[in-house]
Motif scaffolding. Structure first.
Motif, PDB file in Angstrom:
ATOM      1  N   GLY A 150      -0.526   7.634  -5.165  1.00 48.73           N
ATOM      2  CA  GLY A 150      -1.484   7.301  -6.433  1.00 48.73           C
ATOM      3  C   GLY A 150      -2.365   6.313  -6.028  1.00 48.73           C
ATOM      4  O   GLY A 150      -3.144   5.865  -6.873  1.00 48.73           O
ATOM      5  N   ILE A 151      -2.787   6.239  -4.876  1.00 53.08           N
ATOM      6  CA  ILE A 151      -4.051   5.365  -4.580  1.00 53.08           C
ATOM      7  C   ILE A 151      -5.415   6.009  -4.888  1.00 53.08           C
ATOM      8  O   ILE A 151      -5.758   7.076  -4.567  1.00 53.08           O
ATOM      9  N   SER A 152      -6.208   5.081  -5.645  1.00 49.71           N
ATOM     10  CA  SER A 152      -7.469   5.864  -5.868  1.00 49.71           C
ATOM     11  C   SER A 152      -8.412   4.480  -5.960  1.00 49.71           C
ATOM     12  O   SER A 152      -8.149   3.387  -5.866  1.00 49.71           O
ATOM     13  N   ALA A 153      -9.687   4.921  -6.317  1.00 50.84           N
ATOM     14  CA  ALA A 153     -10.675   3.815  -6.495  1.00 50.84           C
ATOM     15  C   ALA A 153     -10.531   2.972  -7.363  1.00 50.84           C
ATOM     16  O   ALA A 153     -10.794   1.707  -7.494  1.00 50.84           O
ATOM     17  N   ALA A 154      -9.723   3.229  -8.632  1.00 46.05           N
ATOM     18  CA  ALA A 154      -9.467   2.490  -9.855  1.00 46.05           C
ATOM     19  C   ALA A 154      -8.316   1.598  -9.157  1.00 46.05           C
ATOM     20  O   ALA A 154      -8.297   0.543 -10.171  1.00 46.05           O
ATOM     21  N   ASN A 155      -7.717   1.644  -8.331  1.00 43.81           N
ATOM     22  CA  ASN A 155      -6.538   0.605  -8.121  1.00 43.81           C
ATOM     23  C   ASN A 155      -6.611  -0.119  -6.725  1.00 43.81           C
ATOM     24  O   ASN A 155      -5.311  -0.862  -6.362  1.00 43.81           O
ATOM     25  N   ILE A 156      -7.383   0.351  -5.724  1.00 49.03           N
ATOM     26  CA  ILE A 156      -7.447  -0.127  -4.124  1.00 49.03           C
ATOM     27  C   ILE A 156      -7.715  -1.700  -4.366  1.00 49.03           C
ATOM     28  O   ILE A 156      -6.900  -2.418  -3.686  1.00 49.03           O
ATOM     29  N   LYS A 157      -8.424  -2.216  -5.270  1.00 46.57           N
ATOM     30  CA  LYS A 157      -8.772  -3.703  -5.124  1.00 46.57           C
ATOM     31  C   LYS A 157      -7.323  -4.475  -5.415  1.00 46.57           C
ATOM     32  O   LYS A 157      -7.006  -5.279  -4.913  1.00 46.57           O
ATOM     33  N   GLN A 158      -6.783  -3.929  -6.459  1.00 47.45           N
ATOM     34  CA  GLN A 158      -5.396  -4.667  -6.846  1.00 47.45           C
ATOM     35  C   GLN A 158      -4.329  -4.479  -5.799  1.00 47.45           C
ATOM     36  O   GLN A 158      -3.698  -5.325  -5.688  1.00 47.45           O
ATOM     37  N   THR A 159      -4.400  -3.340  -5.392  1.00 52.22           N
ATOM     38  CA  THR A 159      -3.511  -3.126  -4.246  1.00 52.22           C
ATOM     39  C   THR A 159      -3.565  -4.099  -2.986  1.00 52.22           C
ATOM     40  O   THR A 159      -2.615  -4.603  -2.524  1.00 52.22           O
ATOM     41  N   LEU A 160      -4.894  -4.297  -2.600  1.00 48.88           N
ATOM     42  CA  LEU A 160      -5.122  -5.364  -1.501  1.00 48.88           C
ATOM     43  C   LEU A 160      -4.961  -6.635  -1.968  1.00 48.88           C
ATOM     44  O   LEU A 160      -4.453  -7.270  -1.270  1.00 48.88           O
ATOM     45  N   GLU A 161      -5.436  -6.921  -3.143  1.00 46.45           N
ATOM     46  CA  GLU A 161      -5.157  -8.396  -3.726  1.00 46.45           C
ATOM     47  C   GLU A 161      -3.579  -8.721  -3.781  1.00 46.45           C
ATOM     48  O   GLU A 161      -3.105  -9.774  -3.687  1.00 46.45           O
ATOM     49  N   LYS A 162      -2.816  -7.751  -4.004  1.00 42.80           N
ATOM     50  CA  LYS A 162      -1.423  -8.074  -4.383  1.00 42.80           C
ATOM     51  C   LYS A 162      -0.625  -7.901  -2.874  1.00 42.80           C
ATOM     52  O   LYS A 162       0.677  -8.257  -3.118  1.00 42.80           O
ATOM     53  N   GLY A 163      -1.208  -7.804  -1.763  1.00 39.58           N
ATOM     54  CA  GLY A 163      -0.411  -8.182  -0.286  1.00 39.58           C
ATOM     55  C   GLY A 163      -0.507  -7.123   0.625  1.00 39.58           C
ATOM     56  O   GLY A 163      -0.243  -7.234   1.473  1.00 39.58           O
ATOM     57  N   PHE A 164      -0.959  -5.851   0.189  1.00 42.56           N
ATOM     58  CA  PHE A 164      -0.936  -4.835   1.016  1.00 42.56           C
ATOM     59  C   PHE A 164      -2.007  -5.096   2.116  1.00 42.56           C
ATOM     60  O   PHE A 164      -3.148  -5.612   1.754  1.00 42.56           O
ATOM     61  N   ASP A 165      -1.773  -4.591   3.273  1.00 43.78           N
ATOM     62  CA  ASP A 165      -2.874  -4.701   4.569  1.00 43.78           C
ATOM     63  C   ASP A 165      -4.105  -3.756   4.477  1.00 43.78           C
ATOM     64  O   ASP A 165      -4.881  -3.817   4.831  1.00 43.78           O
ATOM     65  N   ASP A 166      -3.454  -2.402   3.755  1.00 41.80           N
ATOM     66  CA  ASP A 166      -4.262  -1.242   3.993  1.00 41.80           C
ATOM     67  C   ASP A 166      -3.814  -0.073   2.927  1.00 41.80           C
ATOM     68  O   ASP A 166      -3.053  -0.546   2.256  1.00 41.80           O
ATOM     69  N   VAL A 167      -4.626   0.906   2.741  1.00 37.91           N
ATOM     70  CA  VAL A 167      -4.273   1.667   1.831  1.00 37.91           C
ATOM     71  C   VAL A 167      -4.455   3.292   2.581  1.00 37.91           C
ATOM     72  O   VAL A 167      -5.217   3.355   3.425  1.00 37.91           O
ATOM     73  N   ALA A 168      -3.586   4.303   1.951  1.00 39.59           N
ATOM     74  CA  ALA A 168      -3.806   5.656   2.526  1.00 39.59           C
ATOM     75  C   ALA A 168      -4.095   6.484   1.388  1.00 39.59           C
ATOM     76  O   ALA A 168      -3.466   6.239   0.236  1.00 39.59           O
ATOM     77  N   LEU A 169      -4.780   7.683   1.428  1.00 37.17           N
ATOM     78  CA  LEU A 169      -5.253   8.442   0.509  1.00 37.17           C
ATOM     79  C   LEU A 169      -4.795   9.834   0.990  1.00 37.17           C
ATOM     80  O   LEU A 169      -4.645  10.225   1.969  1.00 37.17           O
ATOM     81  N   LEU A 170      -4.087  10.472  -0.083  1.00 40.63           N
ATOM     82  CA  LEU A 170      -3.915  11.823   0.248  1.00 40.63           C
ATOM     83  C   LEU A 170      -4.332  12.855  -1.019  1.00 40.63           C
ATOM     84  O   LEU A 170      -5.127  13.570  -1.061  1.00 40.63           O
ATOM     85  N   GLY A 171      -3.612  12.704  -2.111  1.00 40.63           N
ATOM     86  CA  GLY A 171      -3.938  13.426  -3.187  1.00 40.63           C
ATOM     87  C   GLY A 171      -5.400  13.340  -3.840  1.00 40.63           C
ATOM     88  O   GLY A 171      -6.012  14.069  -4.242  1.00 40.63           O
ATOM     89  N   ASN A 172      -5.820  12.089  -3.673  1.00 38.88           N
ATOM     90  CA  ASN A 172      -6.998  11.587  -4.294  1.00 38.88           C
ATOM     91  C   ASN A 172      -8.259  12.191  -3.363  1.00 38.88           C
ATOM     92  O   ASN A 172      -9.476  12.464  -3.534  1.00 38.88           O
ATOM     93  N   ILE A 173      -7.888  12.761  -2.325  1.00 34.25           N
ATOM     94  CA  ILE A 173      -8.890  13.472  -1.311  1.00 34.25           C
ATOM     95  C   ILE A 173      -8.684  14.863  -1.622  1.00 34.25           C
ATOM     96  O   ILE A 173      -9.556  15.858  -1.838  1.00 34.25           O
ATOM     97  N   TRP A 174      -7.514  15.521  -1.458  1.00 33.56           N
ATOM     98  CA  TRP A 174      -7.083  16.991  -1.308  1.00 33.56           C
ATOM     99  C   TRP A 174      -6.821  17.547  -2.698  1.00 33.56           C
ATOM    100  O   TRP A 174      -7.026  18.707  -2.806  1.00 33.56           O
ATOM    101  N   ASN A 175      -6.644  16.794  -3.713  1.00 35.71           N
ATOM    102  CA  ASN A 175      -6.256  17.581  -5.085  1.00 35.71           C
ATOM    103  C   ASN A 175      -7.357  16.974  -6.005  1.00 35.71           C
ATOM    104  O   ASN A 175      -7.177  16.541  -7.106  1.00 35.71           O
TER     105      ASN A 175
END
Length: 193
Positions: A150-175
């Motif tokens: 469920g990673i998208s432009a709307a939640n990446i900043k929050q995800t990185l701020e909360k402690g994740f080192d990086d993000v991966a996209l799948l559905g946000n690219i292909w769907n």
């Protein structure tokens, strides 16, 4: 930022992959669970030599050396308890809880932790727990955490701020109608973080 391939072949896929690399994609995970060895060879060959160092194989690991791929990924269901890691290789895996992530051996350079949000590509694939709360219990700091699901432009900043080192996209690219625009929006946020 990582992009994972669509699990099945789709039209214009190789051109889209090339466009992503041309716009700065760092790593592309080739996850084609139903591909035969020959189909995998053909797919990697079609992507081209110039991007080989940025590809990660999820299956048919035995092809890596012949294809010049130096990155392999183990799904959580197929992860060996131990293995002899070559210094030349980058190895990743998938996890679905912080407990599973914390017990990974130091041989894993990074691991997906998912799903963080309801999946865009998999129906009814939703978080069982709040991974933002779980990640506070992280004890493995030798392996990088990569948020997936469920990673998208709307939640990446929050995800990185909360402690994740990086993000991966799948559905946000292909769907989506515009995979390149979505990638660029996400990339802008990651680069500015």
């Amino acid at each position: 930022m990582i992009v994972i391939s669509n699990p099945t072949a789709i039209s214009n896929e190789i051109n889209t992959i090339h466009a992503l690399f041309e716009r700065g994609l760092e790593l592309f995970h080739v996850r084609k669970p139903d591909f035969s060895e020959e189909e995998m060879k053909a797919f990697v060959t079609a992507i081209g030599l110039e991007y080989r160092s940025k590809l990660v194989l999820h299956s048919h690991h035995q092809l890596a050396e012949d294809l010049g791929v130096i990155r392999i990924h183990f799904p959580s269901t197929n992860r060996p308890d131990s293995f002899q890691k070559s210094e030349d290789f980058t190895v990743s895996t998938s996890t679905h809880s912080i407990e599973e992530f914390n017990v990974l051996s130091d041989d894993f350079d990074y691991a997906f932790l998912s799903p963080v949000f309801p999946s865009i590509s998999k129906e009814n694939y939703v978080p069982k727990t709040n991974l933002f709360e779980e990640i506070k219990n992280r004890t493995n700091f030798n392996t990088k955490t990569v948020a997936l699901g469920g990673i998208s432009a709307a939640n990446i900043k929050q995800t990185l701020e909360k402690g994740f080192d990086d993000v991966a996209l799948l559905g946000n690219i292909w769907n989506t109608e515009n995979p390149i625009k979505n990638f660029e929006s996400c990339q802008q946020i990651v680069l500015s973080y």
